[in-house]
Design a protein around this motif. Structure first.
Motif, PDB file in Angstrom:
ATOM      1  N   LEU A 137       0.827  -1.201   0.000  1.00 41.19           N
ATOM      2  CA  LEU A 137       0.000   0.000   0.000  1.00 41.19           C
ATOM      3  C   LEU A 137       0.863   1.254   0.000  1.00 41.19           C
ATOM      4  CD1 LEU A 137      -3.142   0.802   0.425  1.00 41.19           C
ATOM      5  CD2 LEU A 137      -2.432   1.242   2.775  1.00 41.19           C
ATOM      6  N   ASP A 138       1.968   1.211   0.737  1.00 47.63           N
ATOM      7  CA  ASP A 138       2.810   2.397   0.864  1.00 47.63           C
ATOM      8  C   ASP A 138       3.603   2.721  -0.395  1.00 47.63           C
ATOM      9  OD1 ASP A 138       3.813   3.611   3.982  1.00 47.63           O
ATOM     10  OD2 ASP A 138       2.020   2.449   3.656  1.00 47.63           O
ATOM     11  N   VAL A 149       0.317   4.882  -1.858  1.00 46.19           N
ATOM     12  CA  VAL A 149      -0.585   5.680  -1.038  1.00 46.19           C
ATOM     13  C   VAL A 149      -0.171   7.154  -0.972  1.00 46.19           C
ATOM     14  CG1 VAL A 149       0.590   5.351   1.184  1.00 46.19           C
ATOM     15  CG2 VAL A 149      -1.910   5.578   1.122  1.00 46.19           C
ATOM     16  N   GLY A 170      -4.160   1.909  -2.843  1.00 42.65           N
ATOM     17  CA  GLY A 170      -3.287   2.941  -2.302  1.00 42.65           C
ATOM     18  C   GLY A 170      -3.750   4.363  -2.578  1.00 42.65           C
ATOM     19  N   GLY A 222      -5.277   6.828   0.208  1.00 43.66           N
ATOM     20  CA  GLY A 222      -4.518   8.059   0.399  1.00 43.66           C
ATOM     21  C   GLY A 222      -5.383   9.293   0.240  1.00 43.66           C
ATOM     22  N   ILE A 230      -1.658   9.038   6.354  1.00 47.74           N
ATOM     23  CA  ILE A 230      -1.351   7.923   5.456  1.00 47.74           C
ATOM     24  C   ILE A 230      -0.198   7.089   6.022  1.00 47.74           C
ATOM     25  CG2 ILE A 230      -2.174   9.181   3.433  1.00 47.74           C
ATOM     26  CD1 ILE A 230       0.732   9.613   2.603  1.00 47.74           C
TER      27      ILE A 230
END
Length: 198
Positions: free
Chosen positions: A19-20, A23, A145, A149, A161
């Motif tokens: 996800l990071d 995001v 993401g 975000g 986030i």
């Protein structure tokens, strides 16, 4: 439920680290105004995470062979959580970029061990099912993401986030030791510092 506890522990970390990758994209305008960041600095906020993750993935896998995949996964998740907190508290673009790099290090330690943990926890059809769920979670994380975000940036602020990673990390770290009780002992090696803490 206990049967699928290892899958949940691994999927929590996998979802979070993938996800990071995406995001931060929607939050870049708010980061720019909040941190007075240049376009080049914003580019590094995105790129440093993926670069460190990709560069250290093989090395993290080799280290996991020495200290054990469970210890490496827990250590990576804890480091990822601390770096996420640092990202959320960053006072300038330089500190944010540095913490994103540390996030990448933690993510490499996590990602390098996910498949070996699942392979050790399941056999036969259960293993195929677990790997299928893991693949679906991996794909969903990258797609969700930008959506997550945007929601967090609009409803709260861009720092969330990163703060959202903290409860997920705590859950993954808490579940992992109870989920992989029968893994084979790691080989003896030079990275014994991990043994002092995990």
């Amino acid at each position: 439920m206990r049967k699928w506890r290892p899958l949940i522990a691994v999927c929590l970390g996998t979802f979070m680290l993938l996800l990071d990758v995406t995001v931060v994209i929607v939050a870049l305008p708010d980061m720019a105004s909040g941190l007075a960041a240049s376009l080049t600095e914003l580019q590094w906020v995105i790129d440093i995470y993926a670069l460190v993750l990709a560069a250290l993935l093989l090395g993290a896998g080799a280290a996991a062979d020495v200290v054990g995949p469970r210890r490496m996964y827990v250590a990576g998740t804890a480091l990822f959580a601390l770096a996420s907190l640092g990202c959320g508290l960053a006072s300038g673009p330089g500190s944010l970029i540095a913490m994103r790099g540390v996030q990448g290090l933690g993510a490499a330690a996590m990602f390098a061990t996910t498949l070996s943990l699942l392979a050790a926890a399941y056999e036969g059809r259960d293993r195929s099912f677990a790997l299928g769920i893991w693949g679906a979670v991996s794909g969903a994380a990258a797609a969700l993401g930008p959506v997550l975000g945007g929601v967090l940036t609009q409803s709260l602020e861009w720092r969330w986030i990163f703060f959202i990673n903290l409860p997920v990390s705590v859950a993954a770290v808490w579940l992992t030791p109870f989920s992989f009780l029968h893994l084979p002992a790691p080989q003896e090696g030079p990275l014994l510092l991990f043994r002092l803490f995990f």
